[in-house]
Design an enzyme around this catalytic site. Structure first.
Site, PDB file in Angstrom:
ATOM      1  CG  PHE C 122      -8.467  10.222  10.518  1.00  0.00           C
ATOM      2  CD1 PHE C 122      -9.807  10.524  10.324  1.00  0.00           C
ATOM      3  CD2 PHE C 122      -7.511  11.175  10.173  1.00  0.00           C
ATOM      4  CE1 PHE C 122     -10.197  11.742   9.780  1.00  0.00           C
ATOM      5  CE2 PHE C 122      -7.890  12.396   9.624  1.00  0.00           C
ATOM      6  CZ  PHE C 122      -9.240  12.683   9.424  1.00  0.00           C
ATOM      7  CG  LEU C 124      -6.448  13.480   5.367  1.00  0.00           C
ATOM      8  CD1 LEU C 124      -7.608  13.859   4.443  1.00  0.00           C
ATOM      9  CD2 LEU C 124      -6.271  14.565   6.430  1.00  0.00           C
ATOM     10  CB  ALA C 129      -3.522  13.942  -0.277  1.00  0.00           C
ATOM     11  N   GLY C 130      -0.455  14.899   1.427  1.00  0.00           N
ATOM     12  CA  GLY C 130       0.121  14.898   2.758  1.00  0.00           C
ATOM     13  C   GLY C 130      -0.311  16.167   3.440  1.00  0.00           C
ATOM     14  NE  ARG C 242      -4.130  21.490  15.046  1.00  0.00           N
ATOM     15  CZ  ARG C 242      -4.976  21.740  14.028  1.00  0.00           C
ATOM     16  NH1 ARG C 242      -4.912  21.034  12.926  1.00  0.00           N
ATOM     17  NH2 ARG C 242      -5.859  22.693  14.132  1.00  0.00           N
ATOM     18  N   GLY C 339      24.768  10.781  28.446  1.00  0.00           N
ATOM     19  CA  GLY C 339      26.032  10.588  27.757  1.00  0.00           C
ATOM     20  C   GLY C 339      26.056   9.296  26.955  1.00  0.00           C
ATOM     21  CD  GLU C 363      -3.495  13.645  14.824  1.00  0.00           C
ATOM     22  OE1 GLU C 363      -3.512  12.652  15.535  1.00  0.00           O
ATOM     23  OE2 GLU C 363      -4.307  14.573  14.936  1.00  0.00           O
ATOM     24  N   GLY C 364      -0.242  16.829  10.743  1.00  0.00           N
ATOM     25  CA  GLY C 364       0.118  18.174  10.298  1.00  0.00           C
ATOM     26  C   GLY C 364       1.506  18.513  10.785  1.00  0.00           C
TER      27      GLY C 364
END
Lengths: 259, 397, 383
Positions: C122, C124, C129-130, C242, C339, C363-364
């Site tokens: 995908f 985007l 543009a984030g 999501r 530990g 994804e946001g």
């Protein structure tokens, strides 16, 4: 290429523990699984089918609940499951098992290749594959680590030896037993599982395979178990105590002479 | 069939606990047998009130046992040498032959094997059957099987022993099957029962969690395979006398459907764990591949090698040539340090003859402690590095 | 807790679990160390039919929905979130076609996805543009029978490994968000190339690359849905994806809890296993509480979406935030329980902690999710 794969349901022996109190086998939580070597035989059969076409029949001898491994075989790509099952088979040693499975193969009819795992993890005998080949008068090769080439007339395989491997050609029909190096088995597919759930498992009884009474089960077994026991512990034992460092000190003092 | 005598059964449940297959349950104070029963007999043995017995038809094609006599050892010959397991088998076979008062013979196949006969006699054979033919240079299942079968049919030995090597495990079952003979794989102990001269064959059973003693009451020969390094050879005596019997086999027996195109000798693993005097072995408790790094450091410090249990090999943490046990190698080093190995019989049969056994395990009830000369209960991830350092320090001095 | 799965859903869980156990866990540390894409594992998943889980039956899939994807991802994430992310990104990449694609496009692409023959991604995010998706600069111009794309996508999961890419590009920059459209770009299209593989803090088994389109020419019929509907499709895609990200958090949290409990039972200090100390017990209890709450929310949301509920943005954001924050907390606590050993590469929990961080970001970001939730609340109470 029509292939029969022999599959055994075995107890997952690595889960078996001895109860230190009673010195008997603690069985709780021991699952029944498909013999790991047979999984590789099945995978090889399915790969051959995917490449050359044909059918894969999974064949097992065992009690009715062994049906589960045949369904699992179908979910991994076998077309059909056949279970050879009869109270009369109980107590079979490798001779009687080889005989019974060979009779079942004859009953099933045409095939080009029989694949077996090298051995079953509960018995570790590695005898049933060669035994079946003997019964069926088939050429065979054990401990195959690689299938190099295959066509309608024959196959070329690598047979694992103690000092390396031999490249061997043999005609079809034939029987092979395989070791784990031959492939990496797949995880059963979802569609396969759904098919397996609905599949009809064919059951063959002693009468269905034309087995002679004196050749099956306890009667057909030349070997007989005389006794079963758990070995005794060795003498002269020292158990150290204290912190890890203290225990190591004590051990070192004892080992000094050997080292 | 496994028969429960309802009169005698007291419902104690010992049989249920002893059944490795979950085939017996106690219901309403009486044992009930289900389909899982394999007639192994473990329950019969442990039933104090003697309420259990196994009944069934006996094999009808019985042979006349008196017609079979002598102990045979198959001597594997490959690439010009006799496999050492043959000498070990002669050592074991000698004892059996003496106990029975019969002769011990070796059988050897191959191309140019005649010279090997003298060696086999030195190691205890009274006779050596030699089948020498160029056709036998390569191992082929069907040819080896048919020749062995025909020799056995002619000579009728009562016992046939073979090494549980790749070759032995591959063609001996075919021979046994063709002869209707019983075959016990990977025996760890062989003995003659004094009362009737029967061969008692002991091997690990049920994934190596228990031991079983097996006999072949009605069939001959009694056949067994034995893994390398399990039996001890006798010291060779070059002055021993024996008979070499050359056997000509008909050409038909040499014809094969199997053709060996090539024999590839693989580079042997750098170390052969069977030849090491010190082994540091790891099991499931190592948790992953990296656990073996710790063992390697200790082994290097000790001048030994790393070995493993089946669990570790099956998990892919270390390759198969390092595996010790029923399905791996049998070893008898001077010192065997077992780290995070539970010690199931499967493993124990491969290492219990080690001179000194050290066990390191978190579980104080682990069966490995029953075998160990020295036991350390604790976290191997702490103990092993401490031991490595201790040895390092000491060397510095 | 019993979530009353159907027989088929249980089969899906079992299959994914077996893939994780047999194929992923044995190699996850190595994949992480080498930054290596798990090609052979994806092939194993394909053979097991896992890629078909969410594809409709008419296209060769099993016809599952959001819930079935969630079940698969949870089990895969128990093995390795990096590997699971590759699977999730494949679904994300093909959702636009499933949501807005034509029948022809579905027939062309979905069978390959179902069989695992081809994978999707995908595209985007861009440098500008984030979180603000309206900053997309990539353009698409129609030239005869072809679209010509220009621009660079950043941090694309499965970039360079997938064969099918859903690319968001501006067809009418003057219209802002309503000028965006989605296109399918295929590996090998002229003018389409990949940037270098990113070197990440976690999920290192997943591949992250730039997608570079320089006069990239694709056939006209690669437009997905109508021109200008790109952002609507993107929002719908993210709404249903999501819960998948949330389920990665659940699987990861479960894996971390498993490691912590097993360790706490074995590790002996002051003569007792550390699980017998209340301080440790309380940590484990809190981990378990948060984990189960997250799982319940994720499952409920996925079932809500599969029930064709109208309003999904808010709950979808809620489960993503809750489960990813939980995963961060639980993995951090798992390291604490182990530990010094927990901090070492020898134990798997340090990787889990590194992997967890991305779940709060991609994804946001969780901040953007909270914005969505806040805005939805504002709308709900408007009347």
């Amino acid at each position: 290429m029509d292939i029969i794969v022999c599959i055994k349901q075995v107890p997952d022996t690595k889960d078996v523990r001895l109860d230190p109190e009673t010195n008997t086998l603690a069985r709780e939580g021991v699952e029944s699984i498909m013999n790991p070597f047979d999984r590789h035989a099945l995978e090889e059969a399915v790969r051959i089918k995917e490449e050359l076409g044909g059918t894969v029949i999974a064949l097992s001898m065992g009690p009715p609940q062994a049906e589960a491994v045949l369904r699992e075989a179908i979910s991994c790509g076998a077309d059909e499951g056949v279970l050879v099952s009869d109270r009369a088979f109980a107590g079979a040693d490798t001779w009687a098992t080889s005989y019974t499975l060979a009779r079942a193969v004859v009953t099933l009819g045409n095939f080009d290749l029989i694949l077996c795992g090298k051995q079953a993890i509960d018995g570790d005998t590695a005898q049933v594959g060669p035994g079946m080949a003997s019964q069926l008068k088939l050429p065979y090769v054990t401990c195959v680590q690689k299938l190099r080439t295959m066509d309608e007339t024959g196959l070329v395989v690598e047979r694992m030896m103690d000092d390396g491997y031999d490249v061997v050609r043999l005609p079809l029909p034939a029987l092979l037993t395989v070791v784990k190096d031959i492939n990496e088995p797949r995880v059963p597919s979802l569609k396969g599982k759904m098919r397996a759930k609905k599949a009809e498992i064919r059951i063959l009884h002693a009468a269905d395979i034309g087995a002679e009474e004196q050749c099956i089960g306890l009667a057909g077994s030349p070997t007989k178990v005389v006794s079963v026991f758990t070995p005794k512990p060795r003498g002269n034992r020292t158990v150290f105590s204290g912190t890890p460092a203290e225990q190591v000190e004590q051990l070192f003092a004892q080992l000094r002479d050997i080292l | 069939m496994l028969i429960v005598d309802k009169e005698k059964c007291i419902g104690c449940g010992v049989c249920e606990a002893n059944c490795a297959f979950g085939a017996i349950t106690v219901e309403d104070g009486c044992a009930v047998v289900n389909d899982r029963c394999t007639l192994c007999g473990a329950c019969v043995e442990n039933c104090e009130p003697q309420a259990l017995r196994i009944e069934g038809a006996e094999k009808s094609n019985k042979v006349n046992l008196d017609e079979w006599s002598g102990i045979w050892v198959f001597a594997e010959f490959r690439h010009g040498v006799i496999a050492p397991v043959a000498f070990e088998l002669l050592g074991a076979g000698r004892k059996l032959a003496d106990a029975r008062g019969v002769s011990l013979a070796a059988v050897v196949f191959g191309d140019g094997v005649e010279a090997a006969a003298a060696e086999l006699i030195a190691y205890g054979a009274d006779q050596v059957y030699v089948v020498d033919d160029p056709e036998l240079a390569q191992y082929r299942e069907d040819v080896y099987g048919r020749i062995m079968e025909s020799l056995i049919r002619d000579q009728r030995p009562e016992v046939v022993l073979a090494g549980a090597t790749a070759i032995g495990r591959s063609f001996i079952p075919q021979v046994a099957n063709a002869l209707n003979a019983g075959l016990t794989a990977d025996c760890t102990h062989l003995a003659i029962r004094p009362e009737d001269g029967m061969l008692l064959q002991t091997r690990p059973a049920f994934g190596g969690n228990i031991m079983a003693t097996i006999e072949c009451p009605h069939s001959r020969p009694q056949m067994a395979t034995v893994r390398p390094k399990v039996m001890a050879p006798m010291p060779p005596d070059p002055s021993r006398q024996g008979e070499v019997i050359r056997v000509e086999v008909p050409e038909g027996l040499l014809r094969s459907r199997v053709e060996v195109l090539e024999s590839v000798l693989s580079k042997q693993d750098k170390v052969n764990i069977q030849e090491m005097e010190i082994l540091v072995a790891g099991g499931r408790g190592l948790e992953n591949e990296k656990g073996f790094e710790l063992l390697r450091e200790l082994a290097d410090e000790l001048g030994g090698a790393v070995a493993a249990s089946r669990a570790a090999v099956d998990s892919g943490w270390i390759p198969y040539p390092h595996q010790v046990g029923q399905t791996g190698k049998t070893v008898c080093p001077k010192l065997y340090i077992a780290c995070g190995i539970s010690g199931a019989i499967q493993h124990a049969v491969g290492m219990q003859s080690a001179e000194t056994i050290v066990a390191i395990n978190r579980d104080p009830n682990a069966p490995i402690f029953d075998l160990a000369t020295y036991s350390l209960v604790g976290d191997l991830f702490e103990i092993v590095p401490l031991l490595t350092n201790k040895i390092k320090e000491n060397r510095g001095r | 807790m019993d979530y009353f799965l159907t027989e088929e859903q249980q089969m899906i869980v079992d299959t994914a679990r077996e893939i994780a156990r047999e194929k992923i866990i044995p190699v996850r540390a190595e994949l992480d160390e080498r930054n290596e894409f798990p090609t052979s594992i994806l092939k194993d998943m394909a053979k097991a039919d896992l890629f078909g889980v969410f594809v409709p039956e008419e296209f060769g899939g099993l016809g599952g929905g959001c819930f079935e994807i969630v079940l698969v991802l949870e089990e895969l994430a128990r093995g390795c979130v990096g590997v699971a992310t590759s699977f999730a990104a494949n679904a994300l990449g093909i959702f636009p076609v499933m949501i807005a694609g034509s029948q022809e496009q579905k027939e062309h692409y979905l069978p390959d996805i179902a069989s695992g023959r081809r994978w999707a991604a995908f595209g985007l995010t861009e440098a500008s543009a984030g979180s603000d998706a309206s900053g997309v600069r990539t353009t698409a111009v129609l030239d005869g029978d072809e679209w010509v794309l220009n621009g660079t996508k950043q941090w694309i999961t499965n970039g360079g490994e997938a064969q099918i890419y859903s690319i968001v590009a501006m067809t009418d920059p003057s219209k802002g968000p309503r000028g965006a459209s989605i296109f399918i770009v295929e590996d090998g299209d002229p003018g389409f190339s990949y940037g270098k593989k990113e070197d990440k803090m976690g999920i290192r088994a997943s591949a992250t690359r730039e997608l570079i389109m320089k006069d990239c020419r694709i056939p006209k019929d690669r437009l997905v849905g109508r021109k200008g509907t790109g952002f609507i499709t993107v929002m719908k895609t993210l709404d249903i994806s999501r819960p998948g990200i949330a389920s990665l958090g659940v699987g990861l949290g479960q894996a971390a809890l498993d490691e912590a409990v097993v360790y706490a039972k074995q590790r002996v200090q002051f003569g007792k296993p550390i699980i017998s100390f209340q301080a440790v017990q309380h940590m484990l209890a809190d981990m378990a509480i948060q984990l189960e709450a997250a799982r319940a929310l994720v499952y409920a949301t996925a079932r809500h979406i599969d029930g064709n509920a109208k309003e999904v943005s808010k709950v979808s954001s809620m489960c993503k935030v809750f489960a990813s924050d939980m995963a961060m907390k639980v993995t951090t606590d798992a390291v604490q329980v182990l530990g010094g050993y927990g901090y070492m590469r020898e134990y798997p929990v340090e990787k889990m902690m590194r992997d967890a961080k991305i779940l709060q970001i991609y994804e946001g970001t969780n901040q953007i999710q909270r914005n969505v939730i806040g805005q939805e609340l504002n709308k709900e109470y408007a009347a």
